[in-house]
Write an enzyme that holds these catalytic residues in place. Structure first.
Site, PDB file in Angstrom:
ATOM      1  N   ASP A   1       0.814  -1.212   0.000  1.00 21.47           N
ATOM      2  CA  ASP A   1       0.000   0.000   0.000  1.00 21.47           C
ATOM      3  C   ASP A   1       0.849   1.263   0.000  1.00 21.47           C
ATOM      4  OD1 ASP A   1      -2.538   1.512   0.377  1.00 21.47           O
ATOM      5  OD2 ASP A   1      -1.651   1.987   2.318  1.00 21.47           O
TER       6      ASP A   1
ATOM      7  N   LEU B   1      -6.641   7.276   2.657  1.00 19.75           N
ATOM      8  CA  LEU B   1      -6.817   8.220   1.548  1.00 19.75           C
ATOM      9  C   LEU B   1      -5.668   8.182   0.552  1.00 19.75           C
ATOM     10  CD1 LEU B   1      -8.131  11.320   3.541  1.00 19.75           C
ATOM     11  CD2 LEU B   1      -9.473   9.778   2.113  1.00 19.75           C
ATOM     12  N   ARG B   2      -4.724   7.263   0.774  1.00 18.37           N
ATOM     13  CA  ARG B   2      -3.556   7.226  -0.112  1.00 18.37           C
ATOM     14  C   ARG B   2      -3.968   6.952  -1.558  1.00 18.37           C
ATOM     15  NH1 ARG B   2      -0.115   4.068   2.897  1.00 18.37           N
ATOM     16  NH2 ARG B   2       0.846   5.849   3.889  1.00 18.37           N
ATOM     17  N   GLY B   3      -4.948   6.077  -1.759  1.00 19.75           N
ATOM     18  CA  GLY B   3      -5.418   5.765  -3.105  1.00 19.75           C
ATOM     19  C   GLY B   3      -5.962   6.989  -3.817  1.00 19.75           C
TER      20      GLY B   3
ATOM     21  N   VAL C   1      -3.025   9.398  -4.715  1.00 16.06           N
ATOM     22  CA  VAL C   1      -2.156   8.895  -5.781  1.00 16.06           C
ATOM     23  C   VAL C   1      -2.841   8.987  -7.146  1.00 16.06           C
ATOM     24  CG1 VAL C   1      -1.009   6.842  -6.697  1.00 16.06           C
ATOM     25  CG2 VAL C   1      -0.766   7.420  -4.289  1.00 16.06           C
TER      26      VAL C   1
END
Length: 348
Positions: free
Chosen positions: A205, A286-288, A291
């Site tokens: 992830d 919230l990384r998705g 990115v």
């Protein structure tokens, strides 16, 4: 190991690599916007993973650095300068600068934590009252690229260190109450064969993108690739000369995109739809979302446009989300069907 640009004439040209578009695009977009968070490339043996990553160095632009600083500090970026440069500024010493190509550091599998992070000479620090620091690979990689072949075989503890440094942009070394920190902003590229084991989901992830590559099945393309390799092995300089124009065009496009990235806009409706897709797929954190936004903007700028479209998002969303999906531990990484269905539902 630092890959020497003076020996770049021995490296297979990036633009001569046939196929594996997903991997090539992931690498290019990370060079355009290092804040995407790197890429992990997983695929069969002999599919050109290492060749493609090493071919990237020809395309890397030059950066301005403080000449005698081992951390490649940017003379214009006060917040991310090393203590070495800060000390010079405090003493009103002059700072000389120079241009250099972005470095690519190859991290060997047997590397120790000290080799990666650097070491403090405790005896010198205690007797002479100075912080005697021996920089490691993270110092060399600052503002560059750190490449790990067979990343899935690297000790999880070391991968954690690398990912923490990549996420924070700083490396901290502590020993007996003495602490040193230095900037460590780099693009982390990992490659490996999934048959030898997958990375833990928590580590996966942390990589911005995940590129899947496979063995070429088409006999004609295979013959073409074999012929290219034989031609390159016979005369690397002559082979590279054939691709000089394409190499320069691609390098110029990357440099343009790096310089104009802040001009690219993505409207609020598209941002909302990106978050809806992530929510639909139950992506943790919230990384998705972040990115996808960054990667779509990098792609848009690479193609010399200023407004992100839903098609740009569609072209990168698989790279951004496939490794973040919740899955059965006995299943392989999702082929993209879940992501496609969610995208189709939200973006109509």
């Amino acid at each position: 190991m630092i890959i020497n640009h003076q020996n770049s004439h021995l490296i297979f040209p990036f633009t001569a690599i046939v196929g594996q578009e997903e991997m090539k695009l992931s690498l290019i977009l990370n060079v355009i916007d290092p804040k995407i968070g790197g890429v992990v490339i997983m695929g069969d043996r002999g599919t050109g993973k290492s060749t493609t990553v090493r071919a990237l160095i020809d395309l890397l632009p030059e950066i301005t650095v403080v000449s005698d600083d081992p951390f490649n500090s940017d003379p214009q970026d006060i917040d991310n300068m090393s203590y070495f440069v800060h000390e010079k500024i405090k003493k009103n010493e002059s700072i000389s600068t120079s241009k250099k190509k972005i470095s690519m550091i190859n991290l060997p599998l047997g590397a120790t934590e000290d080799r990666i992070c650097g070491t403090i000479d405790l005896e010198k620090a205690l007797t002479e009252g100075i912080k005697a620091f021996e920089p490691g690979l993270l110092a060399n990689a600052n503002r560059g690229i750190l490449y790990i072949d067979e990343v899935n075989l690297l000790d999880d503890h070391l991968v954690d260190i690398l990912l923490d440094a990549a996420a924070s942009g700083w490396n901290t070394v502590e020993r007996e109450g003495i602490s040193i920190n230095h900037p460590a902003r780099f693009i982390l590229i990992g490659s490996g064969n999934p048959e030898e084991g997958e990375l833990r989901p928590q580590l996966l992830d942390r990589f911005g993108l995940h590129a899947k590559i496979g063995t070429v099945k088409d006999p004609e393309i295979r013959v073409h690739i074999v012929g290219q390799r034989a031609e390159f092995d016979e005369s690397p300089l002559l082979f590279r000369k054939k691709y000089e124009k394409k190499q320069k065009q691609l390098a110029d496009s990357i440099l343009y995109a790096r310089d104009n990235l802040d001009k690219v806009k993505i409207n609020l409706d598209l941002k909302k739809n990106i978050s809806k897709v992530c929510s639909e797929l139950k992506i943790d954190g919230l990384r998705g979302d972040i990115v996808i936004n960054r990667t779509a903007k990098a792609l848009t700028c690479f193609e010399k446009r200023t407004q992100v479209t839903s098609n740009d998002i569609f072209r990168v969303i698989f790279l951004c989300l496939r490794h973040r999906l919740k899955k059965d531990p006995f299943e392989t990484i999702d082929s993209g069907k879940q992501v496609y269905e969610a995208f189709k539902k939200i973006f109509n």
